[in-house]
Design an enzyme around this catalytic site. Structure first.
Site, mmCIF file in Angstrom:
data_model
loop_
_atom_site.group_PDB
_atom_site.id
_atom_site.type_symbol
_atom_site.label_atom_id
_atom_site.label_comp_id
_atom_site.label_asym_id
_atom_site.label_seq_id
_atom_site.Cartn_x
_atom_site.Cartn_y
_atom_site.Cartn_z
ATOM 1 N N TYR A 75 5.041 -105.506 33.263
ATOM 2 C CA TYR A 75 3.622 -105.143 33.552
ATOM 3 C C TYR A 75 3.571 -104.625 35.016
ATOM 4 O O TYR A 75 2.585 -103.657 35.008
ATOM 5 C CB TYR A 75 3.289 -106.652 33.948
ATOM 6 N N LYS A 102 1.394 -100.986 35.671
ATOM 7 C CA LYS A 102 0.477 -100.853 36.396
ATOM 8 C C LYS A 102 0.721 -99.698 37.557
ATOM 9 O O LYS A 102 -0.064 -99.163 37.929
ATOM 10 C CB LYS A 102 0.233 -102.236 37.170
#
Length: 265
Positions: free
Chosen positions: A160, A164
């Site tokens: 994750y 990002k």
């Protein structure tokens, strides 16, 4: 007149959480909004629930199903928005997923799932929105959802975080590429926000042994927030509406942190 009156806006991942709040805030200020989500039925419910809100402010609401990892899906979505509203002025690439795993347990499948939605989905969204904006003329705004996890790595959500960080890089690259077309590309980075996604993350962290009780993960992540509490979706939308508005016309390539002071960069 609202800050985004008359603008035609697309929000992905808009059936719940931050995405829904972004769309509703845009409607409040006179925009036309397409609530797009992989869960098309839920997106349709959201759009229907906001018809009165839209009418009162002078805009319209619509819904569309989309898998942001499928380019043809995104092309159909962009065309539907342009056909229904006459053009596409603002695109929020907000759809995102997370599935925590301890760092040494991260699998190829976990990595690919998260990167496909959060990174490839943003690339596709930028490209397809930009093609429509260029074809119709008049510029436009593309706004991407990053995260506090785009500024530092966390051990239980490494894919994750990487995805990002990719959003930040894509935002900067696209800002350079699209500036000659009068298209700005910006983003925002939320911290801990009380949404359904965070509830799912909280359960997942318990399942992998990273937390012992419900709410522990959110409390620990929130301990360093200078504002003293987790965010609500409504804490995010003042910034997102600003980024969609003409007030941000001179801004591009930037990511605005909206984390309550959790990470100072």
């Amino acid at each position: 007149m609202g800050r985004v009156s008359g603008l035609s806006c697309l929000v992905t991942g808009a059936a719940r959480g931050i995405g829904r709040a972004i769309g509703e805030a845009l409607l409040n200020e006179g925009a036309n909004v397409c609530f797009a989500d992989v869960n098309g039925a839920l997106a349709a419910e959201v759009a229907a629930a906001n018809e009165a809100r839209a009418e009162a402010a002078g805009g319209r609401a619509m819904a569309h199903a989309v898998d942001v990892t499928r380019r043809e899906d995104m092309r159909r979505l962009v065309k539907a928005v342009a056909d229904n509203f006459g053009r596409l002025d603002v695109c929020f690439n907000n759809a995102g997923v997370n599935k925590p795993m301890n760092f040494l347990d991260v699998t190829d499948e976990n990595w690919q799932f998260i990167m496909n939605v959060n990174a490839m989905g943003v690339l596709i969204g930028i490209q397809e929105a930009a093609r429509q904006m260029i074809a119709q003329g008049g510029g436009g705004k593309i706004i991407n959802t990053a995260s506090v996890a785009s500024r530092q790595g966390f051990d239980n959500v490494a894919p994750y975080c990487a995805s990002k960080w990719a959003v930040v890089s894509l935002t900067q690259s696209a800002a350079r590429a699209l500036a000659p077309h009068d298209i700005t590309v910006t983003g925002f980075a939320p911290g801990v926000v009380a949404t359904e996604m965070w509830e799912e993350v909280d359960r997942d962290l318990m399942n992998i042994g990273a937390a012992e009780r419900p709410g522990q993960a959110m409390a620990e992540f929130s301990a360093e927030i200078l504002r003293g509490r987790v965010a609500r979706p409504s804490d995010i939308t003042g910034t997102t509406t600003f980024l969609a508005s003409r007030e941000s016309d001179y801004m591009t390539g930037q990511i605005i942190m909206i984390d309550g002071g959790m990470t100072l960069v």
